[in-house]
Design a protein around this motif. Structure first.
Motif, PDB file in Angstrom:
ATOM      1  N   THR A 154       0.849  -1.206   0.000  1.00 30.57           N
ATOM      2  CA  THR A 154       0.000   0.000   0.000  1.00 30.57           C
ATOM      3  C   THR A 154       0.879   1.247   0.000  1.00 30.57           C
ATOM      4  O   THR A 154       1.860   1.330   0.749  1.00 30.57           O
ATOM      5  N   SER A 155       0.523   2.210  -0.845  1.00 30.95           N
ATOM      6  CA  SER A 155       1.303   3.460  -0.888  1.00 30.95           C
ATOM      7  C   SER A 155       0.709   4.497   0.056  1.00 30.95           C
ATOM      8  O   SER A 155      -0.470   4.428   0.435  1.00 30.95           O
ATOM      9  N   MET A 156       1.524   5.469   0.401  1.00 29.36           N
ATOM     10  CA  MET A 156       1.081   6.567   1.263  1.00 29.36           C
ATOM     11  C   MET A 156      -0.037   7.356   0.593  1.00 29.36           C
ATOM     12  O   MET A 156      -0.977   7.800   1.244  1.00 29.36           O
ATOM     13  N   LEU A 157       0.047   7.503  -0.746  1.00 32.18           N
ATOM     14  CA  LEU A 157      -0.996   8.221  -1.481  1.00 32.18           C
ATOM     15  C   LEU A 157      -2.317   7.459  -1.456  1.00 32.18           C
ATOM     16  O   LEU A 157      -3.391   8.068  -1.428  1.00 32.18           O
ATOM     17  N   GLU A 158      -2.231   6.134  -1.457  1.00 31.45           N
ATOM     18  CA  GLU A 158      -3.470   5.344  -1.355  1.00 31.45           C
ATOM     19  C   GLU A 158      -4.128   5.549   0.016  1.00 31.45           C
ATOM     20  O   GLU A 158      -5.356   5.668   0.108  1.00 31.45           O
ATOM     21  N   ALA A 190       1.295  11.019   6.615  1.00 33.46           N
ATOM     22  CA  ALA A 190       1.663   9.604   6.623  1.00 33.46           C
ATOM     23  C   ALA A 190       3.171   9.532   6.832  1.00 33.46           C
ATOM     24  O   ALA A 190       3.941   9.991   5.988  1.00 33.46           O
ATOM     25  N   SER A 191       3.572   8.977   7.973  1.00 36.55           N
ATOM     26  CA  SER A 191       4.960   9.092   8.423  1.00 36.55           C
ATOM     27  C   SER A 191       5.563   7.720   8.688  1.00 36.55           C
ATOM     28  O   SER A 191       5.422   7.184   9.790  1.00 36.55           O
ATOM     29  N   PRO A 192       6.201   7.112   7.682  1.00 36.03           N
ATOM     30  CA  PRO A 192       6.763   5.780   7.886  1.00 36.03           C
ATOM     31  C   PRO A 192       8.095   5.793   8.649  1.00 36.03           C
ATOM     32  O   PRO A 192       8.890   6.727   8.497  1.00 36.03           O
ATOM     33  N   ASN A 193       8.286   4.759   9.443  1.00 36.13           N
ATOM     34  CA  ASN A 193       9.587   4.426  10.027  1.00 36.13           C
ATOM     35  C   ASN A 193      10.231   5.574  10.794  1.00 36.13           C
ATOM     36  O   ASN A 193       9.739   5.955  11.834  1.00 36.13           O
ATOM     37  N   PRO A 203       2.124  12.387   2.156  1.00 37.04           N
ATOM     38  CA  PRO A 203       1.856  11.136   1.450  1.00 37.04           C
ATOM     39  C   PRO A 203       2.475  11.152   0.039  1.00 37.04           C
ATOM     40  O   PRO A 203       2.283  12.117  -0.706  1.00 37.04           O
ATOM     41  N   ASP A 204       3.210  10.094  -0.287  1.00 41.91           N
ATOM     42  CA  ASP A 204       3.861   9.998  -1.596  1.00 41.91           C
ATOM     43  C   ASP A 204       3.706   8.576  -2.115  1.00 41.91           C
ATOM     44  O   ASP A 204       2.876   7.817  -1.612  1.00 41.91           O
ATOM     45  N   ASP A 205       4.493   8.207  -3.125  1.00 43.44           N
ATOM     46  CA  ASP A 205       4.308   6.881  -3.723  1.00 43.44           C
ATOM     47  C   ASP A 205       5.100   5.779  -3.004  1.00 43.44           C
ATOM     48  O   ASP A 205       5.186   4.659  -3.504  1.00 43.44           O
ATOM     49  N   TYR A 206       5.654   6.103  -1.836  1.00 38.09           N
ATOM     50  CA  TYR A 206       6.327   5.052  -1.066  1.00 38.09           C
ATOM     51  C   TYR A 206       5.328   3.948  -0.719  1.00 38.09           C
ATOM     52  O   TYR A 206       4.223   4.223  -0.256  1.00 38.09           O
ATOM     53  N   ARG A 207       5.712   2.716  -0.977  1.00 37.41           N
ATOM     54  CA  ARG A 207       4.845   1.575  -0.669  1.00 37.41           C
ATOM     55  C   ARG A 207       5.359   0.846   0.561  1.00 37.41           C
ATOM     56  O   ARG A 207       6.557   0.567   0.680  1.00 37.41           O
ATOM     57  N   LEU A 208       4.450   0.541   1.460  1.00 36.88           N
ATOM     58  CA  LEU A 208       4.809  -0.132   2.707  1.00 36.88           C
ATOM     59  C   LEU A 208       5.422  -1.493   2.434  1.00 36.88           C
ATOM     60  O   LEU A 208       5.035  -2.186   1.485  1.00 36.88           O
ATOM     61  N   ARG A 209       6.377  -1.856   3.301  1.00 33.22           N
ATOM     62  CA  ARG A 209       7.023  -3.167   3.231  1.00 33.22           C
ATOM     63  C   ARG A 209       6.814  -3.893   4.550  1.00 33.22           C
ATOM     64  O   ARG A 209       6.685  -3.261   5.603  1.00 33.22           O
ATOM     65  N   GLU A 210       6.838  -5.211   4.467  1.00 33.76           N
ATOM     66  CA  GLU A 210       6.780  -6.042   5.676  1.00 33.76           C
ATOM     67  C   GLU A 210       7.851  -5.554   6.661  1.00 33.76           C
ATOM     68  O   GLU A 210       9.006  -5.348   6.273  1.00 33.76           O
ATOM     69  N   GLY A 211       7.439  -5.331   7.913  1.00 39.43           N
ATOM     70  CA  GLY A 211       8.397  -4.896   8.934  1.00 39.43           C
ATOM     71  C   GLY A 211       8.469  -3.399   9.131  1.00 39.43           C
ATOM     72  O   GLY A 211       9.131  -2.922  10.055  1.00 39.43           O
ATOM     73  N   ASP A 212       7.813  -2.637   8.252  1.00 38.73           N
ATOM     74  CA  ASP A 212       7.738  -1.183   8.447  1.00 38.73           C
ATOM     75  C   ASP A 212       6.812  -0.858   9.614  1.00 38.73           C
ATOM     76  O   ASP A 212       5.979  -1.683  10.010  1.00 38.73           O
ATOM     77  N   ILE A 213       6.926   0.373  10.100  1.00 39.96           N
ATOM     78  CA  ILE A 213       5.846   0.962  10.876  1.00 39.96           C
ATOM     79  C   ILE A 213       5.430   2.236  10.142  1.00 39.96           C
ATOM     80  O   ILE A 213       6.222   2.810   9.382  1.00 39.96           O
TER      81      ILE A 213
END
Ligand code: MG
Length: 260
Positions: free
Chosen positions: A34-38, A68-71, A79-89
């Protein structure tokens, strides 16, 4: 800060229920791929369905519906096109406006399996929020709230972010007073029934120091270690603290546990 009436709090709770719905939907969608934009688009749709507007969109030029603030991003991720990966927060911060009244809340969720120390960071940061909420009582002071938050982090050695703090909230998303995540019991601004505050601990696995990226918004940890963020909008009432950013407003009468 002007005193709010019970009717004002009701409108804030409608905005707050919209924020809670955004939380539920984005939590469910926070899976690998899932991307941040989604996540942003899901949030915008819920605001439309509930006749609310986004507090953040256009706020000092902020270009999106949610943060939307990953890791290692502490807050204010665009929010951008970064897509979540297993193990992210990922931390989702959402604000809604209903008939001019704001609700503002945030949570952090693990994407799939994460190491135990990361799961603990999330649990303890959420517990710190509730420990702060319990102190948000008529006659208490903001030092009581901040101390309860900071004290929760103590045994774990987390960096307690000081550069970004909670705030009063109502017709404006950010009103006086400032609500720090640290303090001295019995000191600071006195809370009275009719006030509303957003309490929002941000705890880091490493240093509390932060850096703003070149986009002028994204706040990351200086050492690149992970950061968690939990927030609720809370009304101060004579009956006790009332959390407004849940599906239904919740009066907190005793020490609430995580997930209560
Ligand atoms: Mg806030």
């Amino acid at each position: 800060m002007t005193k709010k009436t019970p009717e004002d709090f009701e409108k804030m709770a409608i905005a707050g229920a919209c924020v809670a719905a955004i939380h539920a939907a984005t939590r469910q969608a926070a899976v690998p791929g899932t991307s941040m934009l989604e996540l942003d688009a899901i949030s915008a749709e819920i605001l439309r369905e509930r006749n609310c507007r986004a507090s953040f969109l256009g706020y000092h030029g902020f270009p999106a519906t949610i943060c939307a603030s990953p890791n290692e991003v502490i807050v204010h991720g665009i929010p951008d096109d970064y897509r979540l990966r297993e193990g992210d927060i990922v931390s989702i911060d959402a604000g809604a406006i209903y008939e001019g009244w704001h609700g503002d809340a945030a949570f952090t969720v693990a994407v799939g399996a994460v190491p135990e120390e990361v799961a603990t960071l999330l649990e303890v940061t959420e517990q710190a929020l509730w420990n702060g909420i319990v102190q948000a009582r008529h006659g208490n002071r903001l030092g009581d709230v901040g101390h309860a938050v900071e004290e929760t982090a103590g045994p774990y050695g987390y960096g307690v972010v000081r550069d970004y703090i909670g705030h009063g909230i109502g017709r404006q998303m950010h009103e006086a007073p400032n609500v720090p995540n640290y303090g001295v019991p019995g000191k600071g601004f006195k809370l009275k029934a009719g006030m509303a505050i957003a309490i929002e601990p941000m705890f880091n696995l490493g240093t509390q120091q932060s850096v703003v990226l070149e986009d002028g918004w994204t706040v990351v940890t200086e050492d690149g270690k992970l950061s968690a963020h939990f927030e609720h909008t809370v009304a101060i009432t004579h009956e006790g603290p009332k959390v407004l950013t849940l599906p239904e407003p919740k009066l907190v009468t005793e020490l609430d546990r995580v997930g209560a």
